[in-house]
Structure formats: structure tokens, C-alpha cells
Design a protein around this motif. Structure first.
Motif, mmCIF file in Angstrom:
data_model
loop_
_atom_site.group_PDB
_atom_site.id
_atom_site.type_symbol
_atom_site.label_atom_id
_atom_site.label_comp_id
_atom_site.label_asym_id
_atom_site.label_seq_id
_atom_site.Cartn_x
_atom_site.Cartn_y
_atom_site.Cartn_z
ATOM 1 N N THR A 1 9.632 39.271 0.500
ATOM 2 C CA THR A 1 8.047 38.502 0.253
ATOM 3 C C THR A 1 8.578 37.957 2.094
ATOM 4 O O THR A 1 7.041 38.279 2.989
ATOM 5 C CB THR A 1 7.854 37.348 -0.834
ATOM 6 N N TRP A 2 9.298 37.114 2.243
ATOM 7 C CA TRP A 2 9.038 36.329 3.188
ATOM 8 C C TRP A 2 8.969 37.381 4.495
ATOM 9 O O TRP A 2 7.931 37.638 5.931
ATOM 10 C CB TRP A 2 10.319 35.451 3.606
ATOM 11 N N LEU A 3 10.168 38.067 4.385
ATOM 12 C CA LEU A 3 10.303 39.185 5.364
ATOM 13 C C LEU A 3 8.922 40.572 5.501
ATOM 14 O O LEU A 3 9.221 40.869 6.547
ATOM 15 C CB LEU A 3 11.554 40.012 5.211
ATOM 16 N N TYR A 4 8.605 40.547 4.803
ATOM 17 C CA TYR A 4 7.128 41.903 4.585
ATOM 18 C C TYR A 4 6.582 40.937 5.612
ATOM 19 O O TYR A 4 4.778 41.287 6.060
ATOM 20 C CB TYR A 4 7.232 42.058 3.259
ATOM 21 N N ARG A 5 6.219 39.539 4.904
ATOM 22 C CA ARG A 5 4.800 38.994 5.289
ATOM 23 C C ARG A 5 4.728 38.669 6.616
ATOM 24 O O ARG A 5 4.357 39.300 8.442
ATOM 25 C CB ARG A 5 4.984 37.060 4.775
ATOM 26 N N ILE A 6 6.710 38.846 7.137
ATOM 27 C CA ILE A 6 6.549 38.893 8.907
ATOM 28 C C ILE A 6 5.811 40.376 9.498
ATOM 29 O O ILE A 6 4.756 40.333 10.991
ATOM 30 C CB ILE A 6 8.127 38.667 10.024
ATOM 31 N N ALA A 7 7.114 41.448 8.683
ATOM 32 C CA ALA A 7 6.013 42.556 8.749
ATOM 33 C C ALA A 7 4.398 42.367 8.900
ATOM 34 O O ALA A 7 3.500 43.829 9.654
ATOM 35 C CB ALA A 7 6.790 43.456 8.199
ATOM 36 N N HIS A 8 3.799 41.938 8.063
ATOM 37 C CA HIS A 8 2.457 42.555 8.062
ATOM 38 C C HIS A 8 1.899 41.821 8.746
ATOM 39 O O HIS A 8 0.840 42.708 9.369
ATOM 40 C CB HIS A 8 1.932 42.057 6.449
ATOM 41 N N ASN A 9 2.067 40.868 9.232
ATOM 42 C CA ASN A 9 1.607 39.873 10.250
ATOM 43 C C ASN A 9 1.731 41.180 12.115
ATOM 44 O O ASN A 9 0.779 40.915 12.845
ATOM 45 C CB ASN A 9 2.384 38.198 10.844
ATOM 46 N N LEU A 10 2.305 41.331 11.959
ATOM 47 C CA LEU A 10 2.454 42.554 13.098
ATOM 48 C C LEU A 10 1.938 43.183 13.046
ATOM 49 O O LEU A 10 1.619 43.878 14.397
ATOM 50 C CB LEU A 10 4.534 42.995 13.284
ATOM 51 N N ILE A 11 1.633 43.847 12.034
ATOM 52 C CA ILE A 11 0.595 45.267 12.266
ATOM 53 C C ILE A 11 -0.325 44.698 12.474
ATOM 54 O O ILE A 11 -1.523 45.378 12.902
ATOM 55 C CB ILE A 11 1.043 45.980 10.020
ATOM 56 N N ILE A 12 -0.899 43.239 11.746
ATOM 57 C CA ILE A 12 -2.579 43.303 11.764
ATOM 58 C C ILE A 12 -2.717 42.673 13.291
ATOM 59 O O ILE A 12 -3.766 42.629 13.590
ATOM 60 C CB ILE A 12 -2.600 41.745 10.888
ATOM 61 N N ASP A 13 -1.621 42.316 14.216
ATOM 62 C CA ASP A 13 -2.010 41.532 15.045
ATOM 63 C C ASP A 13 -1.981 42.832 15.992
ATOM 64 O O ASP A 13 -3.121 43.232 16.387
ATOM 65 C CB ASP A 13 -0.502 41.420 15.968
ATOM 66 N N HIS A 14 -1.425 44.413 15.636
ATOM 67 C CA HIS A 14 -1.948 45.364 16.421
ATOM 68 C C HIS A 14 -2.851 46.414 16.066
ATOM 69 O O HIS A 14 -3.567 46.494 17.801
ATOM 70 C CB HIS A 14 -0.602 46.804 16.049
ATOM 71 N N VAL A 15 -3.412 46.437 15.525
ATOM 72 C CA VAL A 15 -4.614 46.949 14.255
ATOM 73 C C VAL A 15 -5.507 45.845 15.086
ATOM 74 O O VAL A 15 -6.693 46.264 15.530
ATOM 75 C CB VAL A 15 -4.604 47.399 13.421
#
Length: 204
Positions: A83-97
């Protein structure tokens, strides 16, 4: 910049990956190698399925692991590591989009309807039949690309990663009810999209 500490809704004993992460934080490089080996494939696919640019997906993927490394010293085993790992990934994608689209593109737009649980398969009423047909599988892939970003992410995390609505909510920083709505509308939209595209194929 360190990621925030994991949320606190999961017991420590439930997640062996937490142990590995804590061992890595204590200086055990082998522990990180095990974590990386276990999660590298699914995490990379998570980026590719939403970015549709292999080079950019690779860059974000590497940045995600870089943030894991940087956050190791402050890591606290309060939630499942995944969950923690994918929250990091999610934040990166949100920043990109967000860098490419206005903030409003992250809003869920739902039509009014009676409150019902849309439990039907996201693929079709007979998933086995759909999966057996290569053309429909390709149509589904195209339809996933057209989903709103929040629905697309929820769908991919649920179908490809097997995450529950509660876990997806933790990753995306949303409520469980909002996540269920995203999944419901993603399922509904994908079925309608595949049906429509399939009719077009049949009439060609």
C-alpha cells in the motif's frame, strides 16, 4: 523529499514485506533486493498501463524506487508495504498528469442513478467468453485508455493487482465509497465501450 509515513490501518504482523523494509532501513541491502525482485514487475506495469509511454514509465518507476530508498530511514511499519509503495507511485503519476492537465480532470463526474451495486464483470456478462476472444481483449485495452484517470487507476489496481477497494482508497487518498463508485463506473463504462466497439467490428 521523503514520502509521508504509511497509514495506520494495517497490523505490522500481517505483512512480511514490512519486515524486509525495516531490515533494509537497518542496513540490510539483501532485504531491499528481495523487495525489489518481488514488486518490480507489477509496479512497472502499473506505470506503463497509465502513462502509455515506456520511457516516461521507466523514469517514474525508477523515481518510485528512489523515493523508497530515501524514505527508508524514516519508514514506520504501520501499513502494508505494498500500500505504501503504490501510494508513492500514485503520487508520481498524479504529479505527472497534473503537469499536463488542469486540476479539474481529476474530478469524478457521475450521472444520477439509483444506488445499486454494479457487481457485473468489467469485461462482459461472460468474462470467459471475452477473454477467449483476442479482438475483444484488444478492444478492452483501448477502452481502458479512455477512462477518466481516477477510474482507470482504480480499475487497474483492482483487476491487475488484486487490491481491494479499501486498499485502493488508501493508495489514492480517497474514501472507500468514492473508490467503490470509481470501480462501479469504470466497470459500467468499459462494458458499454467494448460492446459498442464490438458492434462496429462486426459490421465492418
Amino acid at each position: 523529499m521523503f514520502e509521508p509515513n504509511p497509514p495506520t490501518d494495517q497490523p505490522v504482523n500481517a505483512d512480511p514485506d514490512q519486515v524486509l523494509m525495516l531490515q533494509y532501513a537497518s542496513g540490510n541491502a539483501r532485504a531491499f533486493e528481495l523487495l525489489y525482485s518481488k514488486h518490480k514487475g507489477p509496479l512497472y506495469r502499473y506505470f506503463v498501463r497509465q502513462i502509455y509511454d515506456n520511457q516516461l514509465a521507466e523514469d517514474l518507476y525508477q523515481e518510485a524506487w528512489s523515493r523508497v530508498i530515501k524514505a527508508a530511514a524514516n519508514y514506520q511499519a504501520k501499513a502494508k508495504f505494498t500500500t505504501w509503495l503504490y501510494r508513492i507511485a500514485h503520487n508520481l503519476i498524479i504529479d505527472h498528469v497534473r503537469a499536463k492537465k488542469p486540476e479539474s480532470s481529476f474530478s469524478d463526474t457521475f450521472e444520477d442513478e439509483q444506488e445499486t451495486e454494479f457487481v457485473a464483470s468489467c469485461l462482459s456478462e461472460s468474462p470467459e467468453q471475452l477473454l477467449q476472444q483476442q479482438k475483444k481483449a484488444l478492444l478492452l485495452k483501448d477502452c481502458v485508455k479512455d477512462l477518466p484517470q481516477v477510474q482507470q487507476e482504480a480499475f487497474l489496481l483492482n483487476i491487475e493487482m488484486g487490491f481491494t477497494a479499501a486498499t485502493i482508497a488508501d493508495i489514492a487518498g480517497a474514501t472507500v465509497e468514492a473508490t467503490k463508485s470509481r470501480l462501479r463506473y469504470a466497470n459500467k463504462g468499459l462494458k458499454a465501450c467494448v460492446d459498442l466497439k464490438w458492434q462496429e467490428v462486426e459490421y465492418d
